[in-house]
Motif scaffolding. Structure first.
Motif, PDB file in Angstrom:
ATOM      1  N   ASP A  25       0.972  -1.082   0.208  1.00 37.51           N
ATOM      2  CA  ASP A  25       0.043   0.026   0.064  1.00 37.51           C
ATOM      3  C   ASP A  25       0.780   1.231   0.057  1.00 37.51           C
ATOM      4  OD1 ASP A  25      -2.242  -1.749   0.059  1.00 37.51           O
ATOM      5  OD2 ASP A  25      -2.620  -1.288   2.528  1.00 37.51           O
ATOM      6  N   LEU A  26       0.679   2.238  -0.907  1.00 38.62           N
ATOM      7  CA  LEU A  26       1.704   3.102  -1.171  1.00 38.62           C
ATOM      8  C   LEU A  26       0.944   4.486  -1.577  1.00 38.62           C
ATOM      9  CD1 LEU A  26       4.148   2.239  -4.055  1.00 38.62           C
ATOM     10  CD2 LEU A  26       1.586   1.983  -3.963  1.00 38.62           C
ATOM     11  N   THR A  27       1.812   5.693  -1.777  1.00 38.79           N
ATOM     12  CA  THR A  27       1.292   6.854  -2.217  1.00 38.79           C
ATOM     13  C   THR A  27       2.620   7.746  -2.558  1.00 38.79           C
ATOM     14  OG1 THR A  27      -0.220   8.803  -1.775  1.00 38.79           O
ATOM     15  CG2 THR A  27       1.379   7.895  -0.012  1.00 38.79           C
ATOM     16  N   LEU A  28       2.260   8.956  -2.827  1.00 36.74           N
ATOM     17  CA  LEU A  28       3.199   9.670  -3.392  1.00 36.74           C
ATOM     18  C   LEU A  28       3.415  10.847  -2.403  1.00 36.74           C
ATOM     19  CD1 LEU A  28       2.339  10.162  -7.195  1.00 36.74           C
ATOM     20  CD2 LEU A  28       3.944   8.751  -6.260  1.00 36.74           C
ATOM     21  N   VAL A  29       4.943  11.243  -2.268  1.00 38.94           N
ATOM     22  CA  VAL A  29       5.193  12.249  -1.458  1.00 38.94           C
ATOM     23  C   VAL A  29       6.039  13.383  -2.351  1.00 38.94           C
ATOM     24  CG1 VAL A  29       5.037  10.947   0.761  1.00 38.94           C
ATOM     25  CG2 VAL A  29       7.198  11.185  -0.637  1.00 38.94           C
TER      26      VAL A  29
ATOM     27  N   ALA B 247      -4.186  13.277 -11.950  1.00 41.49           N
ATOM     28  CA  ALA B 247      -2.973  13.264 -12.711  1.00 41.49           C
ATOM     29  C   ALA B 247      -1.927  12.534 -11.872  1.00 41.49           C
ATOM     30  CB  ALA B 247      -2.567  14.702 -12.936  1.00 41.49           C
ATOM     31  N   LEU B 248      -2.102  12.609 -10.547  1.00 40.84           N
ATOM     32  CA  LEU B 248      -1.083  12.061  -9.772  1.00 40.84           C
ATOM     33  C   LEU B 248      -1.334  10.427  -9.724  1.00 40.84           C
ATOM     34  CD1 LEU B 248      -0.912  14.701  -6.582  1.00 40.84           C
ATOM     35  CD2 LEU B 248       0.782  14.058  -8.244  1.00 40.84           C
ATOM     36  N   ARG B 249      -2.598  10.061  -9.848  1.00 40.22           N
ATOM     37  CA  ARG B 249      -2.856   8.628  -9.958  1.00 40.22           C
ATOM     38  C   ARG B 249      -2.285   8.282 -10.993  1.00 40.22           C
ATOM     39  NH1 ARG B 249      -8.921   7.230  -7.541  1.00 40.22           N
ATOM     40  NH2 ARG B 249      -8.824   8.403  -5.499  1.00 40.22           N
ATOM     41  N   LEU B 250      -2.426   8.792 -12.071  1.00 42.59           N
ATOM     42  CA  LEU B 250      -1.576   8.373 -13.429  1.00 42.59           C
ATOM     43  C   LEU B 250      -0.285   8.420 -13.388  1.00 42.59           C
ATOM     44  CD1 LEU B 250      -4.214  10.360 -16.010  1.00 42.59           C
ATOM     45  CD2 LEU B 250      -4.172   7.786 -15.340  1.00 42.59           C
ATOM     46  N   VAL B 251       0.478   9.350 -12.737  1.00 42.92           N
ATOM     47  CA  VAL B 251       1.907   9.254 -12.440  1.00 42.92           C
ATOM     48  C   VAL B 251       2.356   7.848 -11.794  1.00 42.92           C
ATOM     49  CG1 VAL B 251       4.027  10.442 -11.152  1.00 42.92           C
ATOM     50  CG2 VAL B 251       2.096  11.741 -12.848  1.00 42.92           C
ATOM     51  N   LEU B 252       1.569   7.852 -10.574  1.00 41.61           N
ATOM     52  CA  LEU B 252       1.686   6.572  -9.831  1.00 41.61           C
ATOM     53  C   LEU B 252       1.719   5.265 -10.450  1.00 41.61           C
ATOM     54  CD1 LEU B 252       2.314   5.469  -7.028  1.00 41.61           C
ATOM     55  CD2 LEU B 252      -0.248   5.412  -7.003  1.00 41.61           C
ATOM     56  N   GLY B 253       0.514   5.180 -11.341  1.00 43.16           N
ATOM     57  CA  GLY B 253       0.171   4.139 -12.230  1.00 43.16           C
ATOM     58  C   GLY B 253       1.207   3.726 -13.338  1.00 43.16           C
ATOM     59  N   ASP B 254       1.653   4.973 -14.044  1.00 44.28           N
ATOM     60  CA  ASP B 254       2.585   4.644 -15.174  1.00 44.28           C
ATOM     61  C   ASP B 254       3.998   4.229 -14.593  1.00 44.28           C
ATOM     62  OD1 ASP B 254       0.924   5.629 -17.033  1.00 44.28           O
ATOM     63  OD2 ASP B 254       1.921   7.611 -17.019  1.00 44.28           O
ATOM     64  N   ALA B 255       4.447   4.770 -13.519  1.00 50.07           N
ATOM     65  CA  ALA B 255       5.764   4.139 -12.699  1.00 50.07           C
ATOM     66  C   ALA B 255       5.501   2.792 -12.395  1.00 50.07           C
ATOM     67  CB  ALA B 255       6.149   5.071 -11.689  1.00 50.07           C
ATOM     68  N   LEU B 256       4.450   2.344 -11.661  1.00 50.35           N
ATOM     69  CA  LEU B 256       4.390   1.295 -11.159  1.00 50.35           C
ATOM     70  C   LEU B 256       4.048   0.027 -12.192  1.00 50.35           C
ATOM     71  CD1 LEU B 256       2.433   2.230  -7.672  1.00 50.35           C
ATOM     72  CD2 LEU B 256       4.794   1.106  -7.956  1.00 50.35           C
TER      73      LEU B 256
END
Length: 212
Positions: free
Chosen positions: A116-120, A157-166
């Motif tokens: 379980d993770l997020t962005l900082v 936009a941040l969910r897409l950034v997270l999704g693209d990386a993972l």
């Protein structure tokens, strides 16, 4: 179209070829709380972290979870679901519960295969991805779903950034929880077309490793 859930028989039908890969403690740079995951998942998380835009990093808040802890979450959320959906019984109750917590026999966290993770940001402050981590479908009115339409443009936009990386690092998302990503478990195998999962529930054959 409803997302495929962890309670679906297609998930439990997949075989597991446990490879004995150790649990390792993630580097405190992305997991200050000391989350542990399988070694190959750790490598993929580091790769994803390095691929993020400047000024953004991953923050892992949970990795491996014991079967006992998983059962406690199941019991607590089942009670919430019964209260919110009093007519739900049997398979329908199981389906509703699995939107938020997996049955133990297929649980990615119990296998050490999920985070379980997020962005900082650069200062370590959590960014707004639309809901808090672990917001239930009832609490969030469905905004916990990765593709929920009624969140801000910034959160989307941040969910897409997270999704693209993972995704680029080989992980898959559980679509009812934007924060939950896994590698090597049964759900991952089903979503990627793999013939079998790499990891089952962590047991005596899975040694603990050092910090990576």
């Amino acid at each position: 179209m409803s997302p495929l859930l962890l309670s679906d028989p297609l998930v439990s039908a997949l075989p597991v070829a446990e490879n004995g890969e150790p649990l390792v403690e993630l580097h405190p740079g992305i997991a200050p709380g000391g989350a542990r995951v399988r070694a190959a998942l750790a490598d993929r998380l580091y790769r994803a972290d390095l691929s993020l835009p400047p000024g953004i990093r991953l923050l892992v808040v949970e990795g491996h979870r014991s079967a006992a802890d998983q059962q406690r979450i199941i019991d607590a959320y089942t009670a919430q679901v019964r209260a919110a959906h009093p007519g739900a019984t049997g398979p329908e109750l199981d389906r509703l519960v699995s939107r938020f917590v997996a049955p133990i026999d297929v649980a990615p966290h119990v296998a050490g295969a999920a985070v379980d993770l997020t962005l900082v940001d650069e200062s370590g402050q959590q960014l707004d991805l639309g809901t808090t981590i672990d917001a239930t479908p009832e609490e969030s009115r469905g905004r916990c779903y990765f593709a929920a339409p009624d969140i801000s443009l910034e959160a989307r936009a941040l969910r897409l950034v997270l999704g693209d990386a993972l995704t680029s690092a080989g992980l898959v998302n559980y679509p009812t929880e934007w924060w939950h990503w896994s590698y090597g478990d049964r759900y991952w195998a089903l979503m990627t077309g793999a013939a079998r999962a790499h990891y089952g529930a962590v047991g005596s054959r899975v040694p603990a490793g050092a910090v990576r």
